[in-house]
Design an enzyme around this catalytic site. Structure first.
Site, PDB file in Angstrom:
ATOM      1  N   PRO A   9       0.786  -1.223   0.000  1.00  0.00           N
ATOM      2  CA  PRO A   9       0.000   0.000   0.000  1.00  0.00           C
ATOM      3  C   PRO A   9       0.821   1.278   0.000  1.00  0.00           C
ATOM      4  CG  PRO A   9      -0.197  -1.166   2.100  1.00  0.00           C
ATOM      5  CD  PRO A   9       0.481  -2.091   1.138  1.00  0.00           C
ATOM      6  N   ASN A  10       0.344   2.224  -0.791  1.00  0.00           N
ATOM      7  CA  ASN A  10       0.861   3.595  -0.893  1.00  0.00           C
ATOM      8  C   ASN A  10       2.186   3.722  -1.635  1.00  0.00           C
ATOM      9  OD1 ASN A  10      -1.312   4.858   0.546  1.00  0.00           O
ATOM     10  ND2 ASN A  10      -0.505   3.901   2.394  1.00  0.00           N
ATOM     11  N   ARG A  17       4.763  12.813  -1.781  1.00  0.00           N
ATOM     12  CA  ARG A  17       4.962  13.452  -0.479  1.00  0.00           C
ATOM     13  C   ARG A  17       6.092  12.731   0.269  1.00  0.00           C
ATOM     14  NH1 ARG A  17      -0.062  14.573   3.091  1.00  0.00           N
ATOM     15  NH2 ARG A  17       1.622  15.591   4.207  1.00  0.00           N
ATOM     16  N   TYR A  22      11.267   9.027   1.775  1.00  0.00           N
ATOM     17  CA  TYR A  22      11.242   8.050   0.673  1.00  0.00           C
ATOM     18  C   TYR A  22      11.964   8.520  -0.601  1.00  0.00           C
ATOM     19  CZ  TYR A  22       7.743   6.008   3.723  1.00  0.00           C
ATOM     20  OH  TYR A  22       7.101   5.467   4.807  1.00  0.00           O
ATOM     21  N   ASN A  73       8.185  -5.508  -1.058  1.00  0.00           N
ATOM     22  CA  ASN A  73       8.090  -4.396  -0.108  1.00  0.00           C
ATOM     23  C   ASN A  73       6.616  -4.329   0.291  1.00  0.00           C
ATOM     24  OD1 ASN A  73       7.885  -2.060   1.328  1.00  0.00           O
ATOM     25  ND2 ASN A  73       9.084  -0.806  -0.085  1.00  0.00           N
ATOM     26  N   ALA A  76       3.187  -0.824   4.695  1.00  0.00           N
ATOM     27  CA  ALA A  76       2.773  -0.878   6.104  1.00  0.00           C
ATOM     28  C   ALA A  76       2.358  -2.286   6.541  1.00  0.00           C
ATOM     29  CB  ALA A  76       1.626   0.105   6.337  1.00  0.00           C
ATOM     30  N   HIS A  79       4.479  -4.618   8.942  1.00  0.00           N
ATOM     31  CA  HIS A  79       4.473  -4.573  10.398  1.00  0.00           C
ATOM     32  C   HIS A  79       3.211  -5.175  11.021  1.00  0.00           C
ATOM     33  CE1 HIS A  79       7.570  -1.851   9.109  1.00  0.00           C
ATOM     34  NE2 HIS A  79       6.689  -0.997   8.628  1.00  0.00           N
ATOM     35  N   ASP A  86       2.470 -15.897   6.156  1.00  0.00           N
ATOM     36  CA  ASP A  86       2.041 -17.279   5.924  1.00  0.00           C
ATOM     37  C   ASP A  86       2.057 -17.625   4.435  1.00  0.00           C
ATOM     38  OD1 ASP A  86       1.714 -17.751   8.607  1.00  0.00           O
ATOM     39  OD2 ASP A  86      -0.463 -17.501   8.616  1.00  0.00           O
ATOM     40  N   GLU A  97      13.135  -9.099   1.163  1.00  0.00           N
ATOM     41  CA  GLU A  97      12.328  -7.971   1.635  1.00  0.00           C
ATOM     42  C   GLU A  97      13.098  -6.675   1.368  1.00  0.00           C
ATOM     43  OE1 GLU A  97      12.331  -7.893   5.917  1.00  0.00           O
ATOM     44  OE2 GLU A  97      10.515  -6.681   6.016  1.00  0.00           O
ATOM     45  N   HIS A  99      12.968  -2.366   1.912  1.00  0.00           N
ATOM     46  CA  HIS A  99      12.363  -1.135   2.424  1.00  0.00           C
ATOM     47  C   HIS A  99      13.179   0.040   1.936  1.00  0.00           C
ATOM     48  CE1 HIS A  99       9.455  -3.223   4.717  1.00  0.00           C
ATOM     49  NE2 HIS A  99      10.407  -4.016   5.179  1.00  0.00           N
ATOM     50  N   ILE A 100      12.485   1.001   1.369  1.00  0.00           N
ATOM     51  CA  ILE A 100      13.155   2.184   0.823  1.00  0.00           C
ATOM     52  C   ILE A 100      13.807   2.975   1.956  1.00  0.00           C
ATOM     53  CG2 ILE A 100      12.729   4.386  -0.365  1.00  0.00           C
ATOM     54  CD1 ILE A 100      10.300   2.882  -1.723  1.00  0.00           C
ATOM     55  N   ARG A 106      13.355   4.441  12.495  1.00  0.00           N
ATOM     56  CA  ARG A 106      12.082   5.173  12.561  1.00  0.00           C
ATOM     57  C   ARG A 106      11.286   4.769  13.813  1.00  0.00           C
ATOM     58  NH1 ARG A 106       9.349   4.968   6.802  1.00  0.00           N
ATOM     59  NH2 ARG A 106       8.055   6.571   7.829  1.00  0.00           N
ATOM     60  N   ARG A 110       7.741   0.201  13.340  1.00  0.00           N
ATOM     61  CA  ARG A 110       8.286  -0.166  12.024  1.00  0.00           C
ATOM     62  C   ARG A 110       9.467  -1.127  12.158  1.00  0.00           C
ATOM     63  NH1 ARG A 110       5.630   3.405   8.362  1.00  0.00           N
ATOM     64  NH2 ARG A 110       5.141   5.365   9.391  1.00  0.00           N
TER      65      ARG A 110
HETATM   66  O1  CA2 Z   1      10.489   2.098   3.703  1.00  0.00           O
HETATM   67  C1  CA2 Z   1       9.649   1.409   3.105  1.00  0.00           C
HETATM   68  O2  CA2 Z   1       9.825   0.972   1.967  1.00  0.00           O
HETATM   69  C2  CA2 Z   1       8.275   1.139   3.756  1.00  0.00           C
HETATM   70  O3  CA2 Z   1       7.905  -0.194   3.430  1.00  0.00           O
HETATM   71  C3  CA2 Z   1       7.312   2.138   3.133  1.00  0.00           C
HETATM   72  C4  CA2 Z   1       5.914   2.119   3.751  1.00  0.00           C
HETATM   73  C5  CA2 Z   1       5.990   2.180   5.276  1.00  0.00           C
HETATM   74  O4  CA2 Z   1       4.697   2.004   5.832  1.00  0.00           O
HETATM   75  C6  CA2 Z   1       6.934   1.124   5.859  1.00  0.00           C
HETATM   76  O5  CA2 Z   1       7.000   1.265   7.255  1.00  0.00           O
HETATM   77  C7  CA2 Z   1       8.323   1.267   5.260  1.00  0.00           C
HETATM   78  C8  CA2 Z   1       5.100   3.303   3.216  1.00  0.00           C
HETATM   79  C9  CA2 Z   1       4.885   3.274   1.707  1.00  0.00           C
HETATM   80  C10 CA2 Z   1       4.871   4.610   1.042  1.00  0.00           C
HETATM   81  O6  CA2 Z   1       4.134   5.581   1.772  1.00  0.00           O
HETATM   82  C11 CA2 Z   1       4.098   6.865   1.290  1.00  0.00           C
HETATM   83  C12 CA2 Z   1       3.687   7.818   2.203  1.00  0.00           C
HETATM   84  C13 CA2 Z   1       3.626   9.154   1.820  1.00  0.00           C
HETATM   85  C14 CA2 Z   1       3.941   9.510   0.508  1.00  0.00           C
HETATM   86  C15 CA2 Z   1       4.337   8.543  -0.397  1.00  0.00           C
HETATM   87  C16 CA2 Z   1       4.408   7.220  -0.011  1.00  0.00           C
END
Ligand code: CA2
Length: 144
Positions: A9-10, A17, A22, A73, A76, A79, A86, A97, A99-100, A106, A110
């Site tokens: 997700p995201n 942002r 990131y 990746n 969220a 976590h 599974d 795995e 993570h950017i 953090r 996380r």
């Molecule tokens: O560091 C990573 O790659 C994460 O997997 C990115 C996730 C975060 O929940 C993990 O803890 C670490 C978040 C994905 C991207 O979220 C955004 C938030 C704001 C703007 C753009 C992307």
């Protein structure tokens, strides 16, 4: 050699942002990097992104018998998701795995990764470059 890259997700919002966490690169830049890495490494890379936990579980299950390795990746869901853990265990496809951001530096929540418990390696804090490292690592790992 066929590698499936899964993004949770995201991650499709990259570059829009939170550039301090990131980076400035967009999701399109990530897709271009994956294509370039695939060509350079001589491996087949397929990317799938979803904001839905069950869709990611479905994608992992569907990888069984079709892919040699998975780069994941889970965003969220890293976590929180025992379901993704599974699924990775069920298919038993070697997974890395990514993570950017440096999740260890953090918030405490996380620093727990369920998916990571089923992965042969974790790469964190390397920005998008981490995906390239993961594909190259898997290529080497799968040859052995
Ligand atoms: O560091 C990573 O790659 C994460 O997997 C990115 C996730 C975060 O929940 C993990 O803890 C670490 C978040 C994905 C991207 O979220 C955004 C938030 C704001 C703007 C753009 C992307």
């Amino acid at each position: 050699m066929k590698i499936l890259v899964l993004n949770g997700p995201n991650l499709n919002m990259l570059g829009i942002r939170e550039p301090k966490i990131y980076g400035k690169n967009s999701f399109a830049d990530l897709l271009a990097l994956l294509d370039q890495t695939a060509r350079e490494a001589g491996v087949e890379v397929t990317q799938y992104q979803s904001n839905h936990e069950g869709s990611l579980v479905d994608a992992i299950q569907e990888a069984y018998g079709k892919y040699d390795g998975i780069v994941i990746n889970p965003g969220a869901y890293t976590h929180t998701s025992v379901a993704i853990l599974d699924a990775l265990k069920a298919v038993s496809i070697p997974a890395v795995e990514v993570h950017i951001s440096d999740v260890d530096a953090r918030e405490p929540f996380r620093q727990i990764s369920y998916a990571g418990m089923a992965c042969v390696k974790t790469i964190k804090g390397q920005g998008l470059e981490g995906y390239r490292q993961a594909i190259l690592f898997l290529k080497d790992y799968l040859k052995k």
